[in-house]
Design an enzyme around this catalytic site. Structure first.
Site, PDB file in Angstrom:
ATOM      1  N   SER A   1      44.525  46.879  34.471  1.00  0.00           N
ATOM      2  CA  SER A   1      43.507  47.592  35.266  1.00  0.00           C
ATOM      3  C   SER A   1      43.294  49.002  34.740  1.00  0.00           C
ATOM      4  O   SER A   1      44.133  49.545  34.010  1.00  0.00           O
ATOM      5  CB  SER A   1      43.936  47.644  36.740  1.00  0.00           C
ATOM      6  OG  SER A   1      44.956  48.604  36.921  1.00  0.00           O
TER       7      SER A   1
ATOM      8  N   ASP B   1      49.917  38.922  39.206  1.00  0.00           N
ATOM      9  CA  ASP B   1      50.826  40.007  39.604  1.00  0.00           C
ATOM     10  C   ASP B   1      52.252  39.491  39.790  1.00  0.00           C
ATOM     11  O   ASP B   1      52.462  38.339  40.173  1.00  0.00           O
ATOM     12  CB  ASP B   1      50.301  40.640  40.914  1.00  0.00           C
ATOM     13  CG  ASP B   1      50.892  42.017  41.146  1.00  0.00           C
ATOM     14  OD1 ASP B   1      51.526  42.579  40.227  1.00  0.00           O
ATOM     15  OD2 ASP B   1      50.719  42.543  42.261  1.00  0.00           O
TER      16      ASP B   1
ATOM     17  N   HIS C   1      56.248  40.352  31.395  1.00  0.00           N
ATOM     18  CA  HIS C   1      54.891  40.255  30.849  1.00  0.00           C
ATOM     19  C   HIS C   1      54.816  39.125  29.817  1.00  0.00           C
ATOM     20  O   HIS C   1      53.841  38.384  29.757  1.00  0.00           O
ATOM     21  CB  HIS C   1      54.465  41.582  30.211  1.00  0.00           C
ATOM     22  CG  HIS C   1      54.377  42.707  31.205  1.00  0.00           C
ATOM     23  ND1 HIS C   1      53.780  42.559  32.440  1.00  0.00           N
ATOM     24  CD2 HIS C   1      54.815  43.995  31.158  1.00  0.00           C
ATOM     25  CE1 HIS C   1      53.850  43.711  33.106  1.00  0.00           C
ATOM     26  NE2 HIS C   1      54.482  44.585  32.347  1.00  0.00           N
TER      27      HIS C   1
ATOM     28  N   ARG D   1      46.144  42.688  48.462  1.00  0.00           N
ATOM     29  CA  ARG D   1      45.080  43.658  48.172  1.00  0.00           C
ATOM     30  C   ARG D   1      44.319  43.226  46.928  1.00  0.00           C
ATOM     31  O   ARG D   1      44.763  42.366  46.167  1.00  0.00           O
ATOM     32  CB  ARG D   1      45.635  45.075  48.024  1.00  0.00           C
ATOM     33  CG  ARG D   1      46.748  45.223  46.989  1.00  0.00           C
ATOM     34  CD  ARG D   1      47.248  46.675  46.910  1.00  0.00           C
ATOM     35  NE  ARG D   1      48.414  46.744  46.028  1.00  0.00           N
ATOM     36  CZ  ARG D   1      49.674  46.765  46.455  1.00  0.00           C
ATOM     37  NH1 ARG D   1      49.934  46.723  47.749  1.00  0.00           N
ATOM     38  NH2 ARG D   1      50.678  46.812  45.592  1.00  0.00           N
TER      39      ARG D   1
ATOM     40  N   SER E   1      43.142  45.602  44.624  1.00  0.00           N
ATOM     41  CA  SER E   1      43.502  46.517  43.530  1.00  0.00           C
ATOM     42  C   SER E   1      42.356  46.786  42.554  1.00  0.00           C
ATOM     43  O   SER E   1      42.548  46.718  41.336  1.00  0.00           O
ATOM     44  CB  SER E   1      44.732  46.000  42.779  1.00  0.00           C
ATOM     45  OG  SER E   1      45.845  45.913  43.638  1.00  0.00           O
TER      46      SER E   1
ATOM     47  N   LEU F   1      35.203  25.964  28.906  1.00  0.00           N
ATOM     48  CA  LEU F   1      35.586  27.017  29.863  1.00  0.00           C
ATOM     49  C   LEU F   1      35.215  28.403  29.335  1.00  0.00           C
ATOM     50  O   LEU F   1      35.434  28.703  28.161  1.00  0.00           O
ATOM     51  CB  LEU F   1      37.111  26.949  30.060  1.00  0.00           C
ATOM     52  CG  LEU F   1      37.744  28.060  30.906  1.00  0.00           C
ATOM     53  CD1 LEU F   1      37.425  27.855  32.390  1.00  0.00           C
ATOM     54  CD2 LEU F   1      39.263  28.096  30.714  1.00  0.00           C
TER      55      LEU F   1
END
Ligand code: IPE
Ligand code: IPE
Ligand code: MG
Length: 250
Positions: free
Chosen positions: A68, A23, A40, A197, A199, A134
């Site tokens: 999201s 974020d 971004h 938070r 989110s 990974l």
């Protein structure tokens, strides 16, 4: 079960799974009088660096929240830029990820993506499916509530088909229908940009994650910041409901 992150001679027990809410891209750009999308773009570089760090530290799973279910509410132009960035980012990074033995998986509702993005996602997953390094989970159009809901739907279908008695359903049954039932849940959760938070990220899977919040904006989150998060994690005592004395005894 790993209960503590005790210091050992050779370091500490690293988290198996790190979940990140990347974020602060918009604010990073705003501070530089740049458009949000520049943030971004810069954020993608941080993601690349953190993948590298996870490989270096032998982390088993890294899950990055890229978009999201609620991010569709953003201006159409920003949404479209983010979708393009995902597509071009995948095209640009896939060979390197594959060479690094990274297994790439996507979680979320794919139905709203363009055909070209859906097919790129499928290509990347197919190409890397047998890689043994990974596991990189990219959460796009993902929401924790969506995840639990689609698991509940699958269980309801099983019940209707007579495969399970509703009275016998346990949390473990539901967990088997969540997005990545074969992988460990997050041990360490990192959120950048100072927001405290979750989110709608992995609501179920974060049940016992150690939470780490930093005010650093995602495009500034680098190897040194990653080390700081690991150092905080190393200090935590994970109790899973036990009391501290029980853990010391064992
Ligand atoms: C996170 O950065 C990236 C996405 C949500 C896709 P933001 O775009 O939320 O950045 P801020 O919170 O506006 O600074
Ligand atoms: C969460 O960040 C989603 C991603 C990082 C992809 P947001 O910036 O969208 O979260 P809120 O809206 O501030 O809670
Ligand atoms: Mg944000």
């Amino acid at each position: 079960m790993q209960r503590r992150n005790e210091k050992k001679d050779d370091g500490f027990t690293p988290p198996q799974h790190i979940a990140v809410i990347m974020d602060g891209n918009g604010r990073w750009a705003k501070h530089r009088f740049m458009p949000r999308v520049a943030g971004h773009r810069a954020g993608l570089e941080s993601a690349r660096e953190i993948v590298k760090q996870c490989i270096k530290h032998n982390i088993k799973v890294l899950s990055l929240f890229a978009f999201s279910s609620e991010n569709w509410r953003r201006p159409a132009q920003e949404v479209s830029y983010l979708m393009d960035l995902l597509l071009t980012g995948l095209e640009r990074e896939v060979e390197v990820l594959h060479k690094q033995q990274v297994q790439v998986r996507f979680i979320g509702d794919r139905s709203r993506f363009s055909d070209i993005l859906r097919s790129k996602i499928q290509d990347v997953e197919c190409l890397t499916v047998n890689n043994t390094g990974l596991v990189l989970i990219i959460a796009v159009d993902y929401g924790g509530q969506w995840d639990i809901c689609q698991a509940a739907k699958a269980l309801a279908r099983d019940a209707v088909a007579g495969l399970v008695n509703p009275d016998d359903i346990t949390p473990e049954h539901l967990a088997q229908h969540l997005s990545y039932p074969d992988l460990p849940h997050p041990d360490l959760f990192i959120r950048t940009s100072g927001e405290l938070r979750i989110s709608n990220y992995m609501l179920w899977q974060l049940a016992y994650a150690e939470l780490y919040f930093t005010s650093v904006l995602w495009p500034d989150f680098n190897a040194a910041e990653f080390e700081k998060a690991l150092a905080h994690y190393a200090q935590r005592e994970r109790r899973f409901g036990y009391c501290s004395e029980q853990l010391t005894e064992s």
